[in-house]
Design an enzyme around this catalytic site. Structure first.
Site, PDB file in Angstrom:
ATOM      1  N   ASP A 342      37.599  23.205  40.672  1.00  0.00           N
ATOM      2  CA  ASP A 342      37.773  24.502  40.048  1.00  0.00           C
ATOM      3  C   ASP A 342      37.722  25.585  41.117  1.00  0.00           C
ATOM      4  O   ASP A 342      36.934  25.500  42.068  1.00  0.00           O
ATOM      5  CB  ASP A 342      36.665  24.729  39.013  1.00  0.00           C
ATOM      6  CG  ASP A 342      36.860  26.019  38.237  1.00  0.00           C
ATOM      7  OD1 ASP A 342      37.960  26.215  37.720  1.00  0.00           O
ATOM      8  OD2 ASP A 342      35.917  26.814  38.179  1.00  0.00           O
ATOM      9  N   GLU A 383      31.697  43.477  42.056  1.00  0.00           N
ATOM     10  CA  GLU A 383      32.764  44.121  42.813  1.00  0.00           C
ATOM     11  C   GLU A 383      32.299  45.461  43.376  1.00  0.00           C
ATOM     12  O   GLU A 383      32.562  45.796  44.537  1.00  0.00           O
ATOM     13  CB  GLU A 383      34.004  44.329  41.928  1.00  0.00           C
ATOM     14  CG  GLU A 383      34.700  43.042  41.514  1.00  0.00           C
ATOM     15  CD  GLU A 383      34.081  42.438  40.263  1.00  0.00           C
ATOM     16  OE1 GLU A 383      33.028  42.938  39.798  1.00  0.00           O
ATOM     17  OE2 GLU A 383      34.647  41.448  39.756  1.00  0.00           O
ATOM     18  N   PHE A 408      32.679  53.188  34.221  1.00  0.00           N
ATOM     19  CA  PHE A 408      33.935  52.505  33.897  1.00  0.00           C
ATOM     20  C   PHE A 408      33.988  52.225  32.396  1.00  0.00           C
ATOM     21  O   PHE A 408      32.986  51.903  31.770  1.00  0.00           O
ATOM     22  CB  PHE A 408      34.025  51.185  34.662  1.00  0.00           C
ATOM     23  CG  PHE A 408      35.238  50.360  34.311  1.00  0.00           C
ATOM     24  CD1 PHE A 408      36.441  50.575  34.957  1.00  0.00           C
ATOM     25  CD2 PHE A 408      35.181  49.377  33.322  1.00  0.00           C
ATOM     26  CE1 PHE A 408      37.558  49.821  34.638  1.00  0.00           C
ATOM     27  CE2 PHE A 408      36.288  48.622  32.993  1.00  0.00           C
ATOM     28  CZ  PHE A 408      37.491  48.846  33.657  1.00  0.00           C
ATOM     29  N   LYS A 427      38.005  55.812  41.096  1.00  0.00           N
ATOM     30  CA  LYS A 427      38.379  54.489  41.609  1.00  0.00           C
ATOM     31  C   LYS A 427      38.743  53.640  40.403  1.00  0.00           C
ATOM     32  O   LYS A 427      38.006  53.620  39.407  1.00  0.00           O
ATOM     33  CB  LYS A 427      37.193  53.873  42.350  1.00  0.00           C
ATOM     34  CG  LYS A 427      37.351  52.396  42.728  1.00  0.00           C
ATOM     35  CD  LYS A 427      35.994  51.761  43.013  1.00  0.00           C
ATOM     36  CE  LYS A 427      35.215  51.582  41.717  1.00  0.00           C
ATOM     37  NZ  LYS A 427      33.866  51.011  41.947  1.00  0.00           N
TER      38      LYS A 427
END
Length: 719
Positions: A342, A383, A408, A427
């Site tokens: 995987d 991230e 976000f 961003k």
């Protein structure tokens, strides 16, 4: 403006994970303590009912019984003992009997030492489950906080738990049985099972909800549904397996046993035919000499070590924190020709990481890095943290943001900060940031499009960074390249597998473009993109239809069908119960890259067995030069030409061969437990190496050993 977050169960659980992982346990050869512990089992295995399962050593034991009876009877028969026309010392028969018994005991010792190492680990596992009490909820309401259940909780022995029972486990409590968390999150100490001291997170929902009986909850509270019956927990099965109670001979081991038994029968017939032939020439050979010849003709070395090699192979997996459900699985791992891996968590780290800042339209790079850092300070995602890490590497300094954080959202697909002076930074996804810039007003140029396209073609994710000044004018600063980072050293390991003749295939749900880029960077031979459970099974069937043996790893319920279908299915201990039930191996560390180590251990098992078989057969050839001339040299002096070792006398030659035959078993026990060192190479080169090292060594060693023993015996008055 600085922001704070409210502590959650997950954050408090994760705060316990700061301990460094210890070094792996390393397998060693047997110690004096292990030798002493193995002695009772060595003598118990003399039971003919047990010895019969090893035909070669059963013949040796029956020979020892016969020679012992003859040695007892000889004083009553009178006259000198002769064989092949030569007189032999009176103590000769007793010495042959003694060394035949030692040969059998040394063979049993090899197996007992190998089994003892597993039993030692089983004892520590038993201690993990002793005296556990379960707090059972008889009428569990799924939405309820278990802290408010009160009198609904009753205590009972863990041995009384049954499938489907609901238990509550507080911080500091032991998990009473295998199960799945249905409420809560906690850090769990699995060191009793895995040998690792660093706790792991277990939580309800997802693929990390499984808990194992005998592990300890370190923080918070969880509710667990028991998924095993009494006496059939994962820990129970592990104890039985490492003790050898469920170890069955593998197909190759069975085939080799049949070959050894056939050779033993053939040589028995040959030896039985010698005396009538000799009697017709008045050179009858005594029974002790005939038995000695038989023992040295049959492949006693590999016959004595075969069981130890198989047990040690499974033990090496246990030392790597991998539990094989059968010896067949270990053996199959050595024959694997295709590995299915995987992508996420196996080939890559699992979270996209910032790898590069790309400035566009003449924007200052420092401005881009600073804006990326500011827009990520309140981003809790992996991230976002990776962007901060990369910005700090670039020289930017982290500081509190004096502004309003814009989190976000799925609607805006952006995050950023609005500053008190009216300026802003954003961003996010390219299309969303473009729309924000256009409303600035501002424009996005072709250079931005080229940067976004380049990142996408490399299989990465582009995040666009833009600012709006106090006057309301917006402009794009550049692009952050997010990518799945391939783990260090994997390309080299895949190249090593390729040199073994093993084909690697990456499986991913990503689109073909991303999959192609990651596959090229990792160095795998092929990839399967946008894979579903059905696609995985189709790929396995296709490989197997072409004659390949397939291995794969998995941890989710959706992996269970493919794990069951693969020849070697390695389930992660952190995965679901369905995955662990489907696989024929369980990785207790939940490290998918360990599949590569499993293949190496399987190959090492097969190579060790082949190398010692080669040594054993070659070893027998040299012993013929010691015994055959000695048997008839008294009647046929011309046979002295075959006495190339120039042994002292016929009786010392025969006894030296028997003694060497016993001692070489002891000398090879460490090698059978440790295993022959495996080097990645083609099958033909491995065969040539085996023939050179173990074939030639098997011929040379007896000449040296038998000659040395003969010199020692010649110092005795009777010889």
């Amino acid at each position: 403006m600085s922001t704070t977050t409210r502590p959650t169960a997950e954050s408090s659980a994760r705060s316990t994970l700061e301990a460094d992982r210890p070094m792996k346990r390393v397998g060693t050869t047997f110690s004096a303590a292990q030798l002493i512990e193995a002695l009772p089992g060595t003598f118990r295995k003399l039971d003919p009912r047990q010895m019969f399962r090893t035909p070669v050593m059963f013949i040796v034991e029956m020979g020892a019984v016969l020679i012992t009876a003859i040695a007892i009877a000889e004083p009553f028969l009178g006259g000198p003992v002769t064989s092949g026309g030569s007189e032999v010392p009176a103590s000769f028969t007793w010495l042959i009997a003694l060394w035949l018994w030692l040969t059998v005991l040394f063979a049993n010792l090899a197996e007992s030492v190998a089994e003892g190492r597993g039993k030692a680990q089983a004892s520590s596992l038993r201690r993990a489950r002793t005296g556990m009490t379960a707090r059972v909820v008889r009428e569990y309401v799924p939405a309820a906080d278990p802290g408010a259940l009160g009198s609904a909780i009753t205590d009972m022995p863990s041995s009384d738990l049954d499938l489907g029972d609901i238990v509550v486990i507080e911080a500091g409590g032991l998990v009473p049985g295998d199960g799945e968390i249905i409420w809560g999150i906690a850090s769990v100490d699995e060191s009793a099972i895995t040998g690792e001291s660093a706790p792991v997170i277990r939580e309800s929902g997802g693929d990390r909800s499984a808990v194992t009986g005998g592990t300890r909850v370190l923080s918070d509270r969880i509710v667990v549904r028991i998924m095993s019956r009494p006496g059939d927990t994962f820990l129970d099965r592990m104890i039985r397996l490492v003790e050898g109670a469920e170890r069955q001979k593998t197909p190759n081991e069975v085939a080799l046993n049949i070959l050894l038994a056939t050779l033993s029968i053939v040589f028995t017939v040959v030896v039985l035919a010698i005396n009538p032939i000799g009697s017709s020439s008045n050179v009858a050979v005594s029974v002790p000499v005939l038995v000695a010849l038989l023992v040295c003709l049959i492949p006693t070395t590999i016959g004595a070590l075969l069981a130890a090699i198989g047990i040690a192979g499974m033990d090496r997996l246990v030392q790597h924190n991998v539990l094989a459900m059968s010896g067949r699985a270990v053996e199959a791992a050595g024959d694997v020709t295709t590995l299915l891996l995987d992508k996420t968590g196996t080939i890559t780290y699992g979270n996209r990481r910032a790898s590069e800042f790309i400035s566009v339209d003449g924007a200052d790079r420092n401005d881009l890095v600073t804006a990326a850092l500011q827009s990520s300070l309140s981003d809790p995602t992996p991230e976002g943290k990776s962007i901060i890490d990369l910005a700090e590497i670039e020289g930017s300094v982290r500081a509190d943001v004096a502004g309003t954080v814009v989190p976000f959202s799925a609607q805006t697909r952006m995050s950023g900060v609005d500053f008190p002076d009216g300026s802003s930074v954003r961003k996010g996804a390219g299309s969303a940031v473009r729309a924000w810039v256009a409303a600035g007003p501002g424009t996005a140029t072709a250079e931005l499009d080229d940067a976004v396209s380049r990142v996408s073609q490399l299989g990465g994710t582009p995040l666009v960074v833009a600012i709006r000044d106090a006057a309301g004018v917006a402009r794009v600063l550049g692009v952050i390249h997010l990518k799945d980072v391939v783990k260090d050293g994997l390309p080299e390991r895949f190249a090593e597998l390729r040199s073994m003749g093993i084909r690697t295939v990456m499986i991913t749900g990503d689109n073909p473009l991303t999959a192609k880029a990651i596959a090229a960077e990792a160095g795998v031979d092929d990839y399967l993109a946008e894979a579903t459970p059905e696609d995985k099974m189709c790929l396995i069937r296709k490989e197997q239809a072409g004659g390949a043996l397939v291995a794969m790893t998995g941890d989710g319920t959706n992996d269970a069908p493919a794990l069951a279908l693969a020849d070697v299915g390695v389930a992660m201990n952190s995965g679901t119960s369905a995955a662990k039930e489907a696989g024929n191996m369980v990785d207790l560390d939940s490290d998918p890259t360990k599949l590569i180590d499993i293949v190496r251990i399987g190959k090492q098992l097969l190579i060790t067995r082949g190398a010692l078989t080669t040594f054993s057969i070659a070893n027998d050839v040299a012993k013929y030069f010691a015994i055959v001339p000695a048997m008839f040299i008294g009647a046929f002096p011309g046979l002295a030409a075959l006495n190339i070792m120039h042994l002292n006398s016929p009786s010392s030659a025969i006894l030296s061969a028997v003694i060497f035959n016993a001692l070489i078993i002891v000398a090879l026990i460490p090698l059978s437990l440790r295993g022959v060192k495996y080097r990645a190479a083609s099958a033909s080169s491995l065969l040539n190496r085996n023939l050179l090292v173990y074939g030639l060594g098997g011929i040379v060693a007896p000449f040296i050993g038998i000659k040395a023993i003969d010199l020692a015996l010649s110092l005795l008055p009777v010889f």
